[in-house]
Motif scaffolding. Structure first.
Motif, short mmCIF file in Angstrom:
data_model
loop_
_atom_site.label_atom_id
_atom_site.label_comp_id
_atom_site.label_asym_id
_atom_site.label_seq_id
_atom_site.Cartn_x
_atom_site.Cartn_y
_atom_site.Cartn_z
N HIS A 1 0.78 -9.32 -4.94
CA HIS A 1 0.78 -10.52 -5.77
C HIS A 1 0.25 -10.15 -7.14
N TYR A 2 0.02 -11.17 -7.96
CA TYR A 2 -0.27 -10.91 -9.37
C TYR A 2 -1.65 -10.31 -9.62
N THR A 3 -2.55 -10.36 -8.66
CA THR A 3 -3.87 -9.75 -8.84
C THR A 3 -4.01 -8.44 -8.07
N SER A 4 -2.92 -7.96 -7.48
CA SER A 4 -2.97 -6.69 -6.76
C SER A 4 -3.14 -5.53 -7.75
N PRO A 5 -3.72 -4.42 -7.29
CA PRO A 5 -3.81 -3.24 -8.16
C PRO A 5 -2.43 -2.85 -8.66
N PRO A 6 -2.30 -2.45 -9.91
CA PRO A 6 -0.99 -2.14 -10.48
C PRO A 6 -0.31 -0.89 -9.94
N ARG A 7 -1.09 0.01 -9.33
CA ARG A 7 -0.51 1.23 -8.77
C ARG A 7 -1.29 1.65 -7.54
N ALA A 8 -0.58 2.23 -6.59
CA ALA A 8 -1.26 2.76 -5.40
C ALA A 8 -0.35 3.74 -4.69
N SER A 9 -0.96 4.62 -3.92
CA SER A 9 -0.25 5.55 -3.05
C SER A 9 -0.76 5.34 -1.64
N LEU A 10 0.12 4.97 -0.72
CA LEU A 10 -0.28 4.62 0.64
C LEU A 10 0.36 5.58 1.63
N GLU A 11 -0.47 6.19 2.46
CA GLU A 11 0.03 7.14 3.44
C GLU A 11 0.76 6.40 4.57
N ALA A 12 1.97 6.86 4.86
CA ALA A 12 2.78 6.32 5.96
C ALA A 12 3.45 7.51 6.64
N PRO A 13 2.65 8.33 7.34
CA PRO A 13 3.15 9.60 7.92
C PRO A 13 4.49 9.45 8.62
N PRO A 14 5.42 10.38 8.34
CA PRO A 14 5.27 11.61 7.53
C PRO A 14 5.59 11.41 6.04
N PHE A 15 5.52 10.16 5.57
CA PHE A 15 5.84 9.89 4.17
C PHE A 15 4.64 9.30 3.45
N THR A 16 4.78 9.15 2.14
CA THR A 16 3.82 8.42 1.32
C THR A 16 4.59 7.37 0.53
N ILE A 17 4.06 6.15 0.52
CA ILE A 17 4.69 5.07 -0.23
C ILE A 17 3.89 4.84 -1.51
N HIS A 18 4.54 5.05 -2.64
CA HIS A 18 3.91 4.84 -3.94
C HIS A 18 4.51 3.57 -4.56
N TYR A 19 3.68 2.77 -5.22
CA TYR A 19 4.26 1.62 -5.91
C TYR A 19 3.61 1.46 -7.28
N MET A 20 4.35 0.80 -8.17
CA MET A 20 3.89 0.52 -9.52
C MET A 20 4.40 -0.86 -9.90
N VAL A 21 3.54 -1.67 -10.51
CA VAL A 21 3.92 -3.02 -10.93
C VAL A 21 3.99 -3.07 -12.45
N GLU A 22 5.11 -3.52 -12.96
CA GLU A 22 5.28 -3.70 -14.41
C GLU A 22 6.14 -4.92 -14.67
N ARG A 23 5.63 -5.83 -15.49
CA ARG A 23 6.37 -7.01 -15.93
C ARG A 23 6.97 -7.78 -14.74
N ASP A 24 6.13 -8.06 -13.75
CA ASP A 24 6.51 -8.86 -12.58
C ASP A 24 7.57 -8.21 -11.71
N VAL A 25 7.72 -6.90 -11.83
CA VAL A 25 8.66 -6.15 -10.99
C VAL A 25 7.89 -5.02 -10.31
N VAL A 26 8.17 -4.82 -9.02
CA VAL A 26 7.51 -3.76 -8.25
C VAL A 26 8.48 -2.61 -8.04
N TYR A 27 8.05 -1.41 -8.41
CA TYR A 27 8.87 -0.21 -8.25
C TYR A 27 8.23 0.65 -7.15
N ILE A 28 9.00 0.96 -6.13
CA ILE A 28 8.48 1.69 -4.97
C ILE A 28 9.24 3.00 -4.79
#
Length: 213
Positions: A45-72
């Motif tokens: 949501h709008y108060t979530s951290p703008p970037r994070a890297s979350l472990e999802a073995p055997p992968f990692t999910i990275h996300y970035m929020v910019e201008r109300d759009v989430v890029y994963i």
């Protein structure tokens, strides 16, 4: 960097706007991480951290929020954060240029699926630059990666809450770190003062011994 899935969604309602799989990736193998990424998208949501890297073995999910759009970006574990977020910034720039004014009007999932062509081009371009420039590319892409939050995707999803608690934890760690630095400086000052006092006492004793006694 090996980005096996790229997903773009709308912040607020979690609507998936487009997604792209690596050309040689196994669709079956990626079903679970994609499902987790969609769950994550719903929780942001709008108060979530703008970037994070979350472990999802055997992968990692990275996300970035910019201008109300989430890029994963879903990558293989061990992928360079610098390179992944550099890639996501490039994706964000191209996506906003093409569809920035249409994001809020989208009403159905994958409204901008044709952006997949651009995603494939960006992915190939990034790979090519990395092969040519090697380490220097990583060095020029260095950003404030220390501020990227990290956790396990299962922990985040099972808590049933948004990622705001991660932000709270990060703020707490920052406060502890600042207090530690302050205490360390104070301790260093006291140590220097004690040494100075000790040196003065020794000097005084020597003077008394040789010149007074």
């Amino acid at each position: 960097m090996s980005t096996v899935v790229t997903m773009i969604g709308r912040l607020g309602d979690g609507l998936v706007l487009t997604a792209s799989l690596q050309e040689d990736a196994s669709a079956t193998k990626l079903l679970e991480p994609q499902a987790r990424a969609k769950q994550l998208l719903k929780k942001l949501h709008y108060t979530s951290p703008p970037r994070a890297s979350l472990e999802a073995p055997p992968f990692t999910i990275h996300y970035m929020v910019e201008r109300d759009v989430v890029y994963i970006a879903i990558t293989e574990r061990g992928s360079s954060q610098e390179r992944v977020f550099s890639y996501l910034r490039e994706v964000a720039k191209s996506f906003i240029e093409q569809y920035g004014s249409q994001v809020q009007q989208a009403t159905r999932p994958y409204s901008f699926i044709e952006f997949d062509t651009t995603l494939q081009k960006i992915r190939r371009s990034v790979r090519g630059r990395q092969r040519v420039s090697g380490l220097s590319a990583v060095q020029t892409e260095l950003r404030d990666v220390h501020s990227i939050l990290q956790d396990n995707i299962d922990n985040v999803l099972e808590r049933g809450a948004s990622l705001s608690d991660l932000e709270t934890r990060a703020s707490g760690l920052l406060a502890v770190s600042q207090q530690y630095r302050s205490d360390a400086r104070s301790l260093n000052r006291r140590s220097l003062y004690a040494k100075a006092v000790a040196a003065s006492l020794v000097t005084g004793i020597i003077i008394l011994y040789f010149f007074v006694l």
